[in-house]
Motif scaffolding. Structure first.
Motif, PDB file in Angstrom:
ATOM      1  N   LEU A   1      -6.382  -0.775   1.069  1.00  0.00           N
ATOM      2  CA  LEU A   1      -6.633  -0.346   2.444  1.00  0.00           C
ATOM      3  C   LEU A   1      -7.512  -1.351   3.170  1.00  0.00           C
ATOM      4  O   LEU A   1      -7.292  -1.659   4.351  1.00  0.00           O
ATOM      5  CB  LEU A   1      -7.278   1.029   2.455  1.00  0.00           C
ATOM      6  CG  LEU A   1      -7.599   1.635   3.822  1.00  0.00           C
ATOM      7  CD1 LEU A   1      -6.323   1.823   4.629  1.00  0.00           C
ATOM      8  CD2 LEU A   1      -8.327   2.967   3.670  1.00  0.00           C
ATOM      9  N   THR A   2      -8.502  -1.902   2.463  1.00  0.00           N
ATOM     10  CA  THR A   2      -9.370  -2.922   3.065  1.00  0.00           C
ATOM     11  C   THR A   2      -8.567  -4.157   3.455  1.00  0.00           C
ATOM     12  O   THR A   2      -8.782  -4.740   4.522  1.00  0.00           O
ATOM     13  CB  THR A   2     -10.487  -3.306   2.085  1.00  0.00           C
ATOM     14  OG1 THR A   2     -11.238  -2.130   1.754  1.00  0.00           O
ATOM     15  CG2 THR A   2     -11.415  -4.344   2.704  1.00  0.00           C
TER      16      THR A   2
ATOM     17  N   ILE B   1     -10.395   5.582  10.436  1.00  0.00           N
ATOM     18  CA  ILE B   1      -9.257   4.749  10.054  1.00  0.00           C
ATOM     19  C   ILE B   1      -8.097   4.951  11.033  1.00  0.00           C
ATOM     20  O   ILE B   1      -7.427   3.998  11.441  1.00  0.00           O
ATOM     21  CB  ILE B   1      -8.811   5.076   8.620  1.00  0.00           C
ATOM     22  CG1 ILE B   1      -9.955   4.827   7.636  1.00  0.00           C
ATOM     23  CG2 ILE B   1      -7.605   4.226   8.224  1.00  0.00           C
ATOM     24  CD1 ILE B   1      -9.644   5.256   6.214  1.00  0.00           C
TER      25      ILE B   1
ATOM     26  N   ILE C   1      -6.781   1.910  -4.217  1.00  0.00           N
ATOM     27  CA  ILE C   1      -6.271   2.217  -2.876  1.00  0.00           C
ATOM     28  C   ILE C   1      -7.255   1.738  -1.817  1.00  0.00           C
ATOM     29  O   ILE C   1      -6.859   1.235  -0.751  1.00  0.00           O
ATOM     30  CB  ILE C   1      -6.010   3.724  -2.740  1.00  0.00           C
ATOM     31  CG1 ILE C   1      -4.863   4.137  -3.656  1.00  0.00           C
ATOM     32  CG2 ILE C   1      -5.675   4.089  -1.296  1.00  0.00           C
ATOM     33  CD1 ILE C   1      -4.574   5.618  -3.638  1.00  0.00           C
TER      34      ILE C   1
ATOM     35  N   LEU D   1       0.829  -1.208   0.000  1.00  0.00           N
ATOM     36  CA  LEU D   1       0.000   0.000   0.000  1.00  0.00           C
ATOM     37  C   LEU D   1       0.864   1.259   0.000  1.00  0.00           C
ATOM     38  O   LEU D   1       0.592   2.210  -0.747  1.00  0.00           O
ATOM     39  CB  LEU D   1      -0.924   0.000   1.213  1.00  0.00           C
ATOM     40  CG  LEU D   1      -1.835   1.228   1.373  1.00  0.00           C
ATOM     41  CD1 LEU D   1      -2.735   1.387   0.159  1.00  0.00           C
ATOM     42  CD2 LEU D   1      -2.663   1.113   2.645  1.00  0.00           C
TER      43      LEU D   1
ATOM     44  N   THR E   1     -13.736   1.138   6.391  1.00  0.00           N
ATOM     45  CA  THR E   1     -13.843   0.830   4.962  1.00  0.00           C
ATOM     46  C   THR E   1     -15.054   1.506   4.344  1.00  0.00           C
ATOM     47  O   THR E   1     -14.972   2.095   3.254  1.00  0.00           O
ATOM     48  CB  THR E   1     -13.932  -0.690   4.762  1.00  0.00           C
ATOM     49  OG1 THR E   1     -12.787  -1.328   5.352  1.00  0.00           O
ATOM     50  CG2 THR E   1     -14.001  -1.043   3.288  1.00  0.00           C
TER      51      THR E   1
ATOM     52  N   TRP F   1     -14.376   5.300   4.122  1.00  0.00           N
ATOM     53  CA  TRP F   1     -13.468   5.629   3.025  1.00  0.00           C
ATOM     54  C   TRP F   1     -14.181   5.544   1.679  1.00  0.00           C
ATOM     55  O   TRP F   1     -14.018   6.418   0.824  1.00  0.00           O
ATOM     56  CB  TRP F   1     -12.271   4.681   3.040  1.00  0.00           C
ATOM     57  CG  TRP F   1     -11.411   4.797   1.818  1.00  0.00           C
ATOM     58  CD1 TRP F   1     -11.528   4.128   0.637  1.00  0.00           C
ATOM     59  CD2 TRP F   1     -10.286   5.665   1.652  1.00  0.00           C
ATOM     60  NE1 TRP F   1     -10.570   4.508  -0.241  1.00  0.00           N
ATOM     61  CE2 TRP F   1      -9.785   5.454   0.347  1.00  0.00           C
ATOM     62  CE3 TRP F   1      -9.649   6.588   2.488  1.00  0.00           C
ATOM     63  CZ2 TRP F   1      -8.683   6.139  -0.148  1.00  0.00           C
ATOM     64  CZ3 TRP F   1      -8.552   7.277   1.993  1.00  0.00           C
ATOM     65  CH2 TRP F   1      -8.078   7.051   0.698  1.00  0.00           C
TER      66      TRP F   1
ATOM     67  N   TYR G   1      -4.382  12.316  -0.634  1.00  0.00           N
ATOM     68  CA  TYR G   1      -4.029  11.172   0.218  1.00  0.00           C
ATOM     69  C   TYR G   1      -2.783  10.444  -0.275  1.00  0.00           C
ATOM     70  O   TYR G   1      -1.852  10.226   0.510  1.00  0.00           O
ATOM     71  CB  TYR G   1      -5.218  10.220   0.329  1.00  0.00           C
ATOM     72  CG  TYR G   1      -4.961   9.090   1.281  1.00  0.00           C
ATOM     73  CD1 TYR G   1      -4.960   9.304   2.655  1.00  0.00           C
ATOM     74  CD2 TYR G   1      -4.684   7.810   0.811  1.00  0.00           C
ATOM     75  CE1 TYR G   1      -4.701   8.278   3.533  1.00  0.00           C
ATOM     76  CE2 TYR G   1      -4.435   6.780   1.682  1.00  0.00           C
ATOM     77  CZ  TYR G   1      -4.439   7.014   3.045  1.00  0.00           C
ATOM     78  OH  TYR G   1      -4.169   5.995   3.895  1.00  0.00           O
TER      79      TYR G   1
ATOM     80  N   PHE H   1       1.521   5.527   8.406  1.00  0.00           N
ATOM     81  CA  PHE H   1       0.158   5.687   7.914  1.00  0.00           C
ATOM     82  C   PHE H   1      -0.679   6.540   8.859  1.00  0.00           C
ATOM     83  O   PHE H   1      -1.509   7.337   8.408  1.00  0.00           O
ATOM     84  CB  PHE H   1      -0.502   4.316   7.724  1.00  0.00           C
ATOM     85  CG  PHE H   1      -0.150   3.656   6.426  1.00  0.00           C
ATOM     86  CD1 PHE H   1      -0.559   4.194   5.224  1.00  0.00           C
ATOM     87  CD2 PHE H   1       0.605   2.500   6.398  1.00  0.00           C
ATOM     88  CE1 PHE H   1      -0.236   3.599   4.021  1.00  0.00           C
ATOM     89  CE2 PHE H   1       0.948   1.897   5.207  1.00  0.00           C
ATOM     90  CZ  PHE H   1       0.526   2.446   4.012  1.00  0.00           C
TER      91      PHE H   1
END
Length: 247
Positions: A46-47, A102, A42, A25, A75, A78, A173, A139
């Motif tokens: 991310l998931t 998140i 993404i 990622l 999730t 997002w 991001y 992150f």
């Protein structure tokens, strides 16, 4: 034999898949273009990170449902904030809330992982977990930088392409992931710079956190792992020396 089986049974936390997913990622996010498909990509990555994180911190008997619930909410948040154009969700307030969810999830994961790293025997899996925590710290700061940039569009400046309020919020991001890891590792190329006081304070805090973590936590884990590996040889040498003295 039974002791080895029992130890294996009660060691459910494996950080290899999590480390792989967070590295992928962090590598792909700065590469993708600012399109809806890149946001979806993404989001998928991310998931996976959220899923592997939730599974990595589970206990022996059951899953950590609080972490899983936070992962699901993160999730969904997002997806609604950055992959849709629906009016109630594309505003700055909801985007900050989704990033905050998140961030809350990652902070919980980091806390559980650090507690796990500080207890029990040190092995390669826990050293891998220490690397995971370092990347997750990057992150976490990227999420905070993103929230600051949403609140104040002029908080950061891109010296290469210009970084102004006309740029879409969701385009920041991937760029701020790159900025976060450059700051965490104190590389500081200077292509993206913090402008506002809050952005500069966060950048200083991130740089100090990255260096202190490497100097204290990772060095401690590696040192303890080396000591554990050397312990059998030390005991064997002591037995040989005692046998020679007995003769």
């Amino acid at each position: 034999m039974s002791a080895a089986v029992t130890n294996k049974k009660h060691s459910p936390r494996h950080y290899y898949a999590l480390l792989t997913s967070v590295i992928v990622l962090s590598f792909i996010a700065p590469l993708v273009d600012h399109t809806i498909w890149s946001h979806i990509l993404i989001g998928i990555l991310l998931t996976l990170v959220l899923l592997f994180s939730a599974l990595s911190v589970r206990s022996e008997e059951k899953l950590d449902w609080l972490s899983i619930s936070l992962a699901v909410l993160a999730t969904v948040g997002w997806t609604l904030a950055f992959c849709t154009n629906m009016v109630p969700f594309k505003g700055p307030v909801f985007q900050i809330l989704s990033l905050g969810m998140i961030l809350l999830f990652f902070l919980r994961i980091v806390r559980v992982m650090v507690l796990d790293l500080l207890t029990g025997s040190i092995n390669s899996n826990r050293i891998c977990g220490g690397a995971c925590v370092y990347v997750l710290i990057g992150f976490c700061f990227a999420l905070v930088h993103m929230m600051v940039a949403i609140h104040d569009p002029h908080a950061y400046r891109d010296n290469v392409k210009g970084y102004d309020s006309t740029r879409e919020r969701h385009e920041r991001y991937p760029l701020l992931i790159y900025f976060s890891f450059c700051t965490l590792s104190t590389v500081a190329y200077g292509d993206i710079i913090p402008v506002s006081r809050l952005a500069r304070a966060l950048s200083c805090l991130e740089a100090m956190s990255g260096q202190l973590y490497l100097a204290i936590m990772v060095a401690r884990l590696v040192g303890m792992h080396t000591a554990v590996k050397a312990e059998p040889r030390r005991l064997e040498a002591e037995k040989v020396l005692e046998a020679k003295l007995a003769e």
